[in-house]
Write an enzyme that holds these catalytic residues in place. Sequence first.
Site: not given
Length: 145
Positions: A36, A44, A70
């Site tokens: 994750t 990002e 996730h």
Amino acid sequence: MKEIPEGHTAELSILVTESMTVDFEELGAGHPVYATYWIAKHFEEAGRKLLLPFLEEGDGGIGTNVSVEHTASALPGMRVSVMAVAVKTEGRRLYADLRAISELGDVVATGQTVQYITQATKLEHGFDTLRQRWNEYQQEEKHHA
């Protein structure tokens, strides 16, 4: 900063590697799947890729928020496509929706990022100030040791 059209997209292609699987420093290896925290990094990065064409001379951007849900696993060796979609800009903030899909078609994760756009010199000044504070703190700690 140039205007960022709602719906603008950027894509990042990831090949999941062994180093991207779950491995907690203190607790050791975990599940042998795409972690994750790596998804958050790639979200990002895709959000940054979305922003870059719209930065003007002297602009800088910095991530201020990332969220990840996730939802499925991906194994080392699998390709994952991360898609960032510009949802809106409010002032100097770019909001994006993210989705990671494995080459099997599984939705591995969904989430959002927010980036703040400001003058690059302001960002650098803030980093310089932080470095100065950190150096002073380390020097102080040495004197107390």
